[in-house]
Design an enzyme around this catalytic site. Structure first.
Site, PDB file in Angstrom:
ATOM      1  N   GLY A   1      15.103  14.718  15.352  1.00 23.23           N
ATOM      2  CA  GLY A   1      15.893  14.564  14.131  1.00 23.23           C
ATOM      3  C   GLY A   1      17.178  13.784  14.402  1.00 23.23           C
ATOM      4  O   GLY A   1      18.206  14.031  13.776  1.00 23.23           O
TER       5      GLY A   1
ATOM      6  N   ARG B   1      -0.180  -7.598  -0.856  1.00 17.95           N
ATOM      7  CA  ARG B   1      -0.795  -8.921  -0.809  1.00 17.95           C
ATOM      8  C   ARG B   1      -1.465  -9.274  -2.123  1.00 17.95           C
ATOM      9  O   ARG B   1      -1.508 -10.415  -2.514  1.00 17.95           O
ATOM     10  CB  ARG B   1      -1.925  -8.941   0.231  1.00 17.95           C
ATOM     11  CG  ARG B   1      -1.473  -9.218   1.582  1.00 17.95           C
ATOM     12  CD  ARG B   1      -2.515  -9.755   2.527  1.00 17.95           C
ATOM     13  NE  ARG B   1      -1.752  -9.989   3.738  1.00 17.95           N
ATOM     14  CZ  ARG B   1      -1.480  -9.036   4.610  1.00 17.95           C
ATOM     15  NH1 ARG B   1      -1.982  -7.828   4.481  1.00 17.95           N
ATOM     16  NH2 ARG B   1      -0.714  -9.293   5.642  1.00 17.95           N
TER      17      ARG B   1
ATOM     18  N   GLN C   1      21.701  20.031  30.302  1.00 19.03           N
ATOM     19  CA  GLN C   1      22.507  19.617  31.464  1.00 19.03           C
ATOM     20  C   GLN C   1      21.854  18.444  32.190  1.00 19.03           C
ATOM     21  O   GLN C   1      22.514  17.470  32.547  1.00 19.03           O
ATOM     22  CB  GLN C   1      22.651  20.782  32.450  1.00 19.03           C
ATOM     23  CG  GLN C   1      23.413  21.978  31.909  1.00 19.03           C
ATOM     24  CD  GLN C   1      23.466  23.096  32.949  1.00 19.03           C
ATOM     25  OE1 GLN C   1      23.650  22.837  34.135  1.00 19.03           O
ATOM     26  NE2 GLN C   1      23.308  24.332  32.508  1.00 19.03           N
TER      27      GLN C   1
ATOM     28  N   CYS D   1       2.201   0.631  -6.618  1.00 23.32           N
ATOM     29  CA  CYS D   1       1.566  -0.469  -5.908  1.00 23.32           C
ATOM     30  C   CYS D   1       0.041  -0.345  -5.962  1.00 23.32           C
ATOM     31  O   CYS D   1      -0.556  -0.679  -6.984  1.00 23.32           O
ATOM     32  CB  CYS D   1       2.108  -0.564  -4.487  1.00 23.32           C
ATOM     33  SG  CYS D   1       1.907  -2.214  -3.792  1.00 23.32           S
TER      34      CYS D   1
ATOM     35  N   HIS E   1       7.686  -0.770  -5.272  1.00 22.16           N
ATOM     36  CA  HIS E   1       7.866   0.558  -4.665  1.00 22.16           C
ATOM     37  C   HIS E   1       9.269   1.065  -4.983  1.00 22.16           C
ATOM     38  O   HIS E   1      10.155   0.997  -4.117  1.00 22.16           O
ATOM     39  CB  HIS E   1       7.733   0.465  -3.143  1.00 22.16           C
ATOM     40  CG  HIS E   1       6.354   0.228  -2.648  1.00 22.16           C
ATOM     41  ND1 HIS E   1       5.505   1.241  -2.290  1.00 22.16           N
ATOM     42  CD2 HIS E   1       5.666  -0.919  -2.445  1.00 22.16           C
ATOM     43  CE1 HIS E   1       4.358   0.741  -1.875  1.00 22.16           C
ATOM     44  NE2 HIS E   1       4.426  -0.572  -1.963  1.00 22.16           N
TER      45      HIS E   1
ATOM     46  N   GLY F   1      -1.012   1.903  -0.640  1.00 22.94           N
ATOM     47  CA  GLY F   1      -1.960   2.054   0.447  1.00 22.94           C
ATOM     48  C   GLY F   1      -2.747   0.782   0.667  1.00 22.94           C
ATOM     49  O   GLY F   1      -2.684  -0.154  -0.134  1.00 22.94           O
TER      50      GLY F   1
ATOM     51  N   GLU G   1      10.399   3.876  -4.895  1.00 25.67           N
ATOM     52  CA  GLU G   1      10.839   4.990  -4.039  1.00 25.67           C
ATOM     53  C   GLU G   1      11.808   4.519  -2.953  1.00 25.67           C
ATOM     54  O   GLU G   1      12.629   5.287  -2.465  1.00 25.67           O
ATOM     55  CB  GLU G   1       9.636   5.710  -3.404  1.00 25.67           C
ATOM     56  CG  GLU G   1       8.861   4.937  -2.341  1.00 25.67           C
ATOM     57  CD  GLU G   1       7.729   4.083  -2.922  1.00 25.67           C
ATOM     58  OE1 GLU G   1       7.837   3.700  -4.107  1.00 25.67           O
ATOM     59  OE2 GLU G   1       6.760   3.796  -2.190  1.00 25.67           O
TER      60      GLU G   1
END
Ligand code: GLN
Length: 558
Positions: A24, A474, A201, A388, A524, A361, A526
């Site tokens: 993270g 595309r 350490q 998309c 997109h 996708g 998002e």
């Protein structure tokens, strides 16, 4: 060669990781950025990825997570998206540096004779190239503070040139303008009932071995780290005790900035970088965490996709749904539906959802299931958002079942379709390489007045009819079929303006009239959704899902 010198005033915060990967670090880096932004600083962030791919565009999302797209069309690591969301800034190609890019540039310079007759080496040529990219990213963003996250784990062979480069930055710009933070794992041993500090350490010792003494530590652990463990680590790692922070498992990532703020991480930043003490403005974050913890409502969204076993493949999408939920005071439960399981004549399990989303996708796998999900949503009046590929399957479905174009398909899935309603445009036919060869980055979309789309973006565009959203694809809706589809009732509510010779322009958005919410977008959105500015299509979609749920529960007799 001219010496590489950083701009005089810019400060640099370097974040490295130790012990294990997937700690993270991106969230830690972003949270530090949030706390600086909340104090009014201009901040940018650079992610260094030690892999040899030039960018993330050629990597599998189910291994590496989503490919995040910037305004300028770079295909980057998903951490760039996390930075954009936390820092509320738009980043660019230069914010994601990879080994591949660095070597490509160095080798090109060598071939062009830029290095004259020198022997070209990792030190100084590769490290200079890395430093100049860090400095340039800061300059391009006019940043007061540049965050630099070094991917990978300290001790890896492949991150060594990057560690050497960031070590040299302190040497060049000065101790008072650089800060090194090391993020490590603090494992808890149940049998001994204690946190084990030894891996940390060792990790700091390895970092010191390459010449970097961290100024601060962020310890990833399952619960808040007790003071005595922090003190022990401070002593053995040569880090001030008040510069050891605990990043324990959080219920929500948006709670992490506040978690670090409460432990006083800002004191370390102020002290080391000579910053004034300012009260941060963290209200949006606190408010978001409040809604996430105590939502008034909730909705269940079925996401019909391919990489359902790897949610990181849809990270921005999940965040955009979360933002939209917060804006609607609702918790959004995401149910991953494998597209291959949406079988012929067996779509009733989709009944459980208040909304259906088909995300972006590639490839034919699961396509027919996605087409069935779009049909289900259209026929049953279930809110639908197609992103998309989700637009493309909605168009295929409409072409087959409403416009009676039997066998309609995308040439991506059926090169011999009698009705190629989704097809490659001439410029894509000429492309033969992979990587950066799609329609990428920010493109304008002109919206039809009075459409659902225009109503969603109304407050954002303030009277204008054009918005920009990011693209990565595309294939396009085939202009040769647009009139037929429209005649059958498909509403084309958004087009790319200025695409001459294509009628009104390439299709950006489609809708179904007299449906509560059915929207397909070629872009997109998002990627640009932020906590402070949720994406309008997502907010509208969740609003429609909330309405459907409350209408349905009102129907149930008490
Ligand atoms: N595979 C489709 C195309 O290339 C859709 C891409 C996407 O959903 N990002 O056009």
């Amino acid at each position: 060669m001219a010496p590489v010198n950083g701009p005089k005033e810019t400060r640099y915060v370097f974040v490295t990781g130790g012990v294990v990967s997937s700690l993270g670090k991106g969230i830690a880096t972003s949270s530090i950025g949030t706390l600086l932004r909340a104090r009014g600083y201009r901040v940018t962030a650079v992610k260094i990825d030690p892999y040899i791919n030039v960018d993330a565009g050629t990597m599998r999302p189910y291994e590496h997570g989503e490919v995040f797209v910037t305004d300028d069309g770079a295909e980057t690591d998903l951490d760039i998206g996390t930075y954009e969301r936390f820092l509320d800034v738009d980043l660019a190609r230069g914010n994601n540096v990879t080994t591949g890019q660095v070597y490509l540039a160095v080798i090109q310079k060598e071939r062009q004779g830029v290095y004259l007759s020198q022997t070209v080496q990792v030190i100084p040529h590769v490290t200079d190239e890395i430093k100049s990219r860090i400095y340039e990213a800061g300059e391009a963003a006019h940043a007061e503070i540049v965050l630099v996250e070094v991917g990978g784990t300290v001790g890896d062979i492949e991150s060594l040139p990057f560690l050497e480069a960031i070590r040299q930055v302190r040497f060049e710009v000065g101790r008072d303008r650089t800060l090194y933070i090391h993020v490590t794992l603090l494992p808890y041993l149940g049998a001994a009932e204690e946190y084990k500090t030894k891996p940390t350490q060792h990790s700091v010792a390895t970092l010191r071995g390459v010449g970097i003494q961290p100024d601060g530590l962020i310890l990833r652990s399952r619960s808040p780290v007790p003071e005595e463990a922090k003190t022990k680590i401070a002593l053995f790692t040569n880090v001030e005790a008040d510069a050891v922070f605990s990043a324990y498992d959080a219920d929500h990532v948006y709670a992490v900035p506040e978690m670090l703020e409460q432990q006083g991480i800002a004191r370390l930043l102020e002290r080391q970088l000579g910053l004034e003490r300012v009260t941060p403005e963290l209200r949006v974050w606190q408010e978001a965490v409040r809604v996430l913890r105590h939502p008034e409502k909730h909705v269940s969204i079925g996401v019909v996709g391919k990489y359902v076993a790897m949610p990181d493949a849809y990270l921005s999408l999940m965040e955009a749904l979360k933002h939209a939920g917060i804006a609607n005071e609702a918790r959004v439960d995401i149910d991953w539906v494998s597209a291959e399981e949406v079988a012929e004549g067996d779509v009733d399990h989709l009944d459980a959802f208040d909304g259906i989303l088909v995300p972006g996708g590639f490839g034919v796998r699961g396509i027919e299931g996605k087409v069935r999900a779009a049909r289900y949503a259209r026929e049953r009046g279930v809110p639908y958002l197609g992103i998309c590929l989700g637009l493309q399957v909605a168009v295929i479905e409409f072409a087959r079942n409403v416009a009676n174009l039997a066998g309609a398909n995308s040439t991506e899935f059926d090169p011999y379709s009698p009705h190629p309603v989704i097809d490659l445009m001439p410029e894509q036919l000429e492309v033969d390489g992979l990587g950066g060869t799609m329609r990428l980055g920010s493109w304008p979309m002109r919206m039809t007045p009075g459409s659902l789309l225009a109503s969603l973006y109304a407050s954002r565009v303030e009277g204008r009819d054009t918005v920009h959203e990011r693209h990565r694809h595309r294939y396009e809706v085939n202009p040769a079929y647009v009139d037929t589809l429209k005649a059958a009732g498909l509403v084309v509510s958004g087009v790319t303006p200025g695409m001459e010779g294509r009628g009104e322009g390439l299709v950006e958005a489609v809708e179904i009239a007299s449906h509560p919410f059915f929207l397909g977008l070629q872009s997109h959105p998002e990627f640009t959704s932020r906590l402070m500015r949720p994406s309008p299509p997502f907010t509208g979609f969740i609003r429609a899902a909330v309405m459907r749920r409350s209408a349905q529960s009102a129907d149930v007799p008490a």
